[in-house]
Design a protein around this motif. Structure first.
Motif, PDB file in Angstrom:
ATOM      1  N   LYS A   1     101.852  89.738  34.095  1.00 33.63           N
ATOM      2  CA  LYS A   1     101.470  90.839  33.644  1.00 33.63           C
ATOM      3  C   LYS A   1     100.861  91.001  32.265  1.00 33.63           C
ATOM      4  O   LYS A   1     101.267  90.142  31.442  1.00 33.63           O
ATOM      5  CB  LYS A   1     102.783  91.850  33.667  1.00 33.63           C
ATOM      6  N   PHE A   2      99.977  91.846  31.896  1.00 30.59           N
ATOM      7  CA  PHE A   2      99.401  91.774  30.570  1.00 30.59           C
ATOM      8  C   PHE A   2     100.427  91.961  29.708  1.00 30.59           C
ATOM      9  O   PHE A   2     100.352  91.520  28.684  1.00 30.59           O
ATOM     10  CB  PHE A   2      98.226  93.121  30.766  1.00 30.59           C
ATOM     11  N   LYS A   3     101.379  92.959  29.700  1.00 28.55           N
ATOM     12  CA  LYS A   3     102.530  93.009  28.676  1.00 28.55           C
ATOM     13  C   LYS A   3     103.103  91.774  28.402  1.00 28.55           C
ATOM     14  O   LYS A   3     103.371  91.295  27.311  1.00 28.55           O
ATOM     15  CB  LYS A   3     103.409  94.065  29.080  1.00 28.55           C
TER      16      LYS A   3
ATOM     17  N   VAL B   1      89.267  98.070  28.687  1.00 25.18           N
ATOM     18  CA  VAL B   1      90.174  97.565  27.752  1.00 25.18           C
ATOM     19  C   VAL B   1      91.221  98.694  27.615  1.00 25.18           C
ATOM     20  O   VAL B   1      92.419  98.342  27.244  1.00 25.18           O
ATOM     21  CB  VAL B   1      89.483  97.152  26.483  1.00 25.18           C
TER      22      VAL B   1
ATOM     23  N   THR C   1      84.367  93.424  31.996  1.00 23.92           N
ATOM     24  CA  THR C   1      85.397  94.057  30.997  1.00 23.92           C
ATOM     25  C   THR C   1      84.714  94.850  29.918  1.00 23.92           C
ATOM     26  O   THR C   1      83.948  94.312  29.297  1.00 23.92           O
ATOM     27  CB  THR C   1      86.104  92.840  30.260  1.00 23.92           C
TER      28      THR C   1
ATOM     29  N   GLU D   1      94.553  86.877  36.733  1.00 22.59           N
ATOM     30  CA  GLU D   1      94.462  87.694  37.826  1.00 22.59           C
ATOM     31  C   GLU D   1      93.990  87.436  39.055  1.00 22.59           C
ATOM     32  O   GLU D   1      93.631  87.969  40.116  1.00 22.59           O
ATOM     33  CB  GLU D   1      93.599  89.246  37.337  1.00 22.59           C
TER      34      GLU D   1
ATOM     35  N   VAL E   1      91.148  90.934  26.743  1.00 22.81           N
ATOM     36  CA  VAL E   1      91.408  91.364  28.177  1.00 22.81           C
ATOM     37  C   VAL E   1      90.547  90.510  29.211  1.00 22.81           C
ATOM     38  O   VAL E   1      90.904  90.170  30.355  1.00 22.81           O
ATOM     39  CB  VAL E   1      91.089  92.902  28.231  1.00 22.81           C
TER      40      VAL E   1
ATOM     41  N   ARG F   1      92.193  88.784  32.510  1.00 25.92           N
ATOM     42  CA  ARG F   1      91.885  88.958  33.833  1.00 25.92           C
ATOM     43  C   ARG F   1      91.316  87.582  34.597  1.00 25.92           C
ATOM     44  O   ARG F   1      91.654  87.418  35.693  1.00 25.92           O
ATOM     45  CB  ARG F   1      90.653  90.096  33.681  1.00 25.92           C
TER      46      ARG F   1
ATOM     47  N   GLU G   1      99.221  99.756  28.764  1.00 29.25           N
ATOM     48  CA  GLU G   1     100.495  99.290  29.200  1.00 29.25           C
ATOM     49  C   GLU G   1     101.538  98.882  28.093  1.00 29.25           C
ATOM     50  O   GLU G   1     102.498  98.467  28.226  1.00 29.25           O
ATOM     51  CB  GLU G   1     100.225  97.853  30.132  1.00 29.25           C
TER      52      GLU G   1
ATOM     53  N   GLN H   1      92.400 100.878  29.503  1.00 22.71           N
ATOM     54  CA  GLN H   1      93.476 100.833  30.627  1.00 22.71           C
ATOM     55  C   GLN H   1      94.477  99.791  30.475  1.00 22.71           C
ATOM     56  O   GLN H   1      95.546 100.376  30.377  1.00 22.71           O
ATOM     57  CB  GLN H   1      92.541 100.912  31.894  1.00 22.71           C
ATOM     58  N   TYR H   2      93.834  98.624  29.919  1.00 22.90           N
ATOM     59  CA  TYR H   2      95.173  97.640  29.801  1.00 22.90           C
ATOM     60  C   TYR H   2      95.990  97.988  28.745  1.00 22.90           C
ATOM     61  O   TYR H   2      96.977  97.791  28.538  1.00 22.90           O
ATOM     62  CB  TYR H   2      94.384  96.294  29.538  1.00 22.90           C
TER      63      TYR H   2
END
Length: 411
Positions: free
Chosen positions: A297-299, A378, A373, A263, A255, A259, A384, A380-381
């Motif tokens: 996006k993270f996904k 983690v 982080t 990001e 993660v 980021r 998703e 929260q991510y």
């Protein structure tokens, strides 16, 4: 034959040669892939289901009990994510050169004797003669437990199957500091920028780690890597220097890498990785996203990570530690963790006789205003992602979880 006919003939000959070269290249790659898959099938004859994400491990994986690998745990070698890549994990012992006679070295090719040593790494005692006071007792105790845990893990693992690789490849991520005889294997997103700053200070290249910029650390080429030495230099340092590795919870490290690279503006990761990821995994992507590669996006990033046919290759920032530093092939003397980074690092500096005024820096290398982080970040991510995706990430880093005794994440 006129000039035009000669030109056409030469052109056709060149095209035919190019097509032949392309055909041979494809054939060679297919043969390499087949050999890798056959080798994996020799190790694992059937697939197993890995433990579900968040499930507690058995007693064999408690912090006080050494690991004992089973077929169930060995199944990670057959994971879809590593198919076609014969992992050389489990080949080389720490005292490689001492096990090979001079006669063997002279009678074989220079690189052939770097392969196939079948002894488990020895657990050598740390040299603690330079530690000046007793305040490091608890840190030292923790360090010995980590060393013993990894040693027992590797000993069990190495007894199963031995693959082959070249030593020069194994040491390609290791930085050298000759003054204090330190070898440091770089694990990105586990304090590596500040560790490079410290190595520069130890080497006399800077007065303080606080005065060294990010660009100087990563692009200045002030530090040498172990693979830049000749074979004798590599062996000498592996057998006489203090070897350190610093690791981090695999999910936090992943993660943190996302980021950092996706990001925030980045003129490398966005156009190289971002564009390819958006193009393959985002339906109805707009022209701006396809042009810049920004806004991954993270996904989507996870889809790329888990794809056996990735549109772009792997990157050291999210590669497994087992493939960056080969902890069972190289006998690391010191195992630090990001979770206890400051105390581990400062104890290590004591061990190698660093100047008393040199302390490991606390500052965040980049994006200092961002929240670090943490386990909560983690979680929260991971929300998703689907349950299956979370399980597959855990599978991907399964070996890192095992060898460094990290607890599987819960969401």
């Amino acid at each position: 034959m006129n000039l035009r006919q000669v030109f056409v003939s030469v052109l056709m000959f060149g095209v035919a040669g190019l097509l032949l070269f392309m055909y041979l290249q494809v054939w060679i790659e297919e043969q390499h892939t087949e050999s890798g898959e056959k080798l994996q099938q020799q190790i694992i004859n059937q697939d197993f289901t890995l433990p579900a994400l968040g499930m507690p491990r058995g007693a064999a994986w408690s912090r006080s009990t050494p690991p004992s690998l089973t077929k169930h745990e060995m199944a990670i070698l057959g994971s879809r994510h590593w198919r076609g890549k014969a992992d050389p994990f489990g080949v080389v012992a720490a005292s490689l050169v001492s096990q090979i006679s001079d006669q063997q070295k002279m009678s074989e090719s220079p690189l052939s004797w770097l392969r196939g040593v079948y002894l488990p790494p020895a657990l050598h005692p740390l040299n603690k003669t330079l530690v000046k006071d007793g305040k490091w007792k608890d840190v030292d105790s923790t360090q010995e437990k980590r060393r013993s845990f990894l040693h027992d893990f590797c000993k069990k693992y190495n007894s199963r199957k031995k693959l082959q690789t070249h030593l020069v490849h194994l040491v390609s991520r290791i930085y050298v500091e000759d003054r204090h005889k330190v070898l440091y294997c770089e694990v990105p997103k586990a304090g590596c920028s500040n560790w490079k700053r410290v190595l520069m200070v130890l080497n006399g290249l800077a007065a303080s780690p606080h005065n060294i910029s990010h660009d100087d650390v990563h692009y200045g080429k002030h530090l040498r890597k172990l693979d830049s030495y000749d074979l004798k230099g590599i062996y000498t340092r592996l057998n006489t220097y203090t070897k350190a590795i610093f690791v981090r919870d695999p999910m936090e490290r992943l993660v943190s890498a996302f980021r950092d690279k996706f990001e925030h503006p980045n003129n490398y990761y966005h156009p190289v990785f971002g564009k390819a990821i958006i193009k393959k995994y985002r339906h109805n992507a707009n022209e701006e996203a396809l042009k810049t590669g920004s806004g991954v996006k993270f996904k989507e990033f996870i889809q790329y990570l888990l794809d056996s046919h990735r549109p772009v290759g792997m990157d050291i920032h999210w590669e497994q530690v087992s493939k960056l530093c080969y902890p069972c092939l190289i006998n690391y003397d010191f195992i630090g963790k990001f979770e206890t980074l400051e105390e581990d690092a400062n104890y290590f500096l004591q061990l190698v006789g660093a100047p008393s005024e040199l302390k490991f820096p606390k500052f965040k290398d980049r994006h200092s205003s961002d929240e670090r982080t943490s386990a909560e970040v983690v979680r929260q991510y991971l929300k998703e992602l689907s349950k299956e995706e979370r399980q597959l990430i855990y599978d991907f880093y399964y070996l890192d979880y095992l060898m460094f005794n990290y607890t599987s994440p819960t969401v």
